[in-house]
Design a protein around this motif. Structure first.
Motif, short mmCIF file in Angstrom:
data_model
loop_
_atom_site.label_atom_id
_atom_site.label_comp_id
_atom_site.label_asym_id
_atom_site.label_seq_id
_atom_site.Cartn_x
_atom_site.Cartn_y
_atom_site.Cartn_z
N PHE A 143 54.04 40.26 -21.41
CA PHE A 143 53.35 40.66 -20.60
C PHE A 143 53.90 42.46 -20.06
CE2 PHE A 143 53.10 36.28 -21.06
CZ PHE A 143 52.12 35.87 -20.81
N LEU A 144 52.84 42.67 -20.17
CA LEU A 144 53.36 44.39 -19.70
C LEU A 144 52.64 44.40 -18.28
CD1 LEU A 144 52.15 46.09 -23.09
CD2 LEU A 144 53.87 45.09 -22.27
N THR A 145 51.61 43.45 -17.99
CA THR A 145 51.18 43.89 -16.51
C THR A 145 52.01 44.02 -14.91
OG1 THR A 145 49.46 42.65 -16.47
CG2 THR A 145 49.65 43.09 -14.51
N ASP A 158 45.00 34.94 -12.25
CA ASP A 158 43.71 35.52 -12.66
C ASP A 158 44.71 36.65 -13.60
OD1 ASP A 158 42.07 34.58 -11.45
OD2 ASP A 158 42.29 35.38 -9.74
N ALA A 159 45.43 37.75 -13.51
CA ALA A 159 46.18 38.79 -14.51
C ALA A 159 47.33 38.14 -15.28
CB ALA A 159 47.53 39.00 -13.20
N PHE A 160 48.07 36.33 -14.97
CA PHE A 160 48.13 35.51 -16.17
C PHE A 160 47.50 35.86 -17.69
CE2 PHE A 160 49.59 31.81 -18.48
CZ PHE A 160 50.89 32.02 -18.66
N PHE A 164 46.81 36.63 -21.14
CA PHE A 164 47.88 35.82 -22.22
C PHE A 164 46.62 36.32 -23.65
CE2 PHE A 164 47.86 32.27 -24.21
CZ PHE A 164 48.93 32.01 -23.98
N PRO A 165 45.73 36.39 -23.53
CA PRO A 165 45.30 36.44 -25.18
C PRO A 165 45.66 38.37 -26.15
CG PRO A 165 43.33 37.35 -23.64
CD PRO A 165 44.20 36.78 -22.97
N PHE A 166 45.71 39.02 -25.00
CA PHE A 166 46.42 40.45 -25.89
C PHE A 166 48.01 40.55 -25.64
CE2 PHE A 166 43.09 41.64 -22.80
CZ PHE A 166 42.19 42.19 -23.67
N MET A 167 48.74 39.11 -25.24
CA MET A 167 50.24 39.12 -25.23
C MET A 167 50.13 38.55 -26.63
SD MET A 167 52.41 36.46 -25.43
CE MET A 167 51.90 35.47 -24.11
#
Length: 204
Positions: A143-145, A158-160, A164-167
């Motif tokens: 996770f890069l956020t 919401d951010a997670f 998630f799919p990009f992770m």
């Protein structure tokens, strides 16, 4: 008819195909994940042999098949890049085996080992390039956020779930290639062991 089978040795696979032929089932092809396809036998022959070769040029592959077919062995299944090549004895005048001696028969395992090593090398290279792209900081694959883990409640979820799919797209390929590299290394070792055991059995 279809059957799923896995064999550690070429000799075991040949015995299986010959057994099925005696039971009235003719080998058609072997598809992905070890699924063998059969049909009702149209020939009385029950002598299958398996070679292992990856041939780059189509002309060389056709020459390879022709050599065996001229000796009374029909090429049943296999293509340039499939590795395994399946032959069936179709002539009473055919040689008793597609191999001239035990050494050439054993070398199937060396060619198999080299293919596993090639796949292992390629997978390790992909993993290395991927990790180099994040300067070997594995956490950058996840996770890069910024500040994600400090958020709370709906803002966190919401951010997670957004990231998630990009992770998964970053992590799953690395995990896949890592598992593949381990398996190919294991199979390469088994192929070499099979080669040594085969030659040892012929010396006793």
């Amino acid at each position: 008819m279809k059957q799923f089978k896995r064999f550690a040795h070429f000799e075991q696979e040949e015995e299986y195909l010959n057994y099925m032929a005696k039971e009235g089932f003719e080998f058609v092809k072997r598809s992905a994940f070890g699924i063998y396809h059969f049909k009702e036998a149209t020939t009385n022959s029950s002598c299958y042999k398996v070679d292992y070769r990856i041939i780059n040029k189509k002309a060389d592959f056709l020459d390879y098949v022709s050599i065996f077919e001229d000796s009374g062995w029909k090429h049943i299944y296999g293509h340039q890049g499939s590795g395994k090549q399946y032959f069936l004895q179709v002539s009473e005048d055919a040689t008793s085996d597609i191999f001239s001696d035990d050494k050439s028969k054993a070398e199937r395992y060396i060619r198999l080992q080299r293919n596993y090593i090639a796949w292992l090398t390629w997978m390790v290279l992909v993993i290395f390039i991927t990790l180099a792209s994040v300067k070997f900081n594995i956490s950058d694959l996840f996770f890069l956020t910024p500040g994600l883990w400090e958020r709370q409640g709906a803002e966190f979820w919401d951010a997670f779930w957004f990231e998630f799919p990009f992770m998964l797209m970053r992590v799953i390929p690395v995990v896949f290639f890592a598992i593949g590299a381990i398996l190919n290394g294991y199979w390469a070792k088994k192929a070499k062991k099979a080669y040594d055991n085969f030659l040892a059995s012929k010396e006793t």
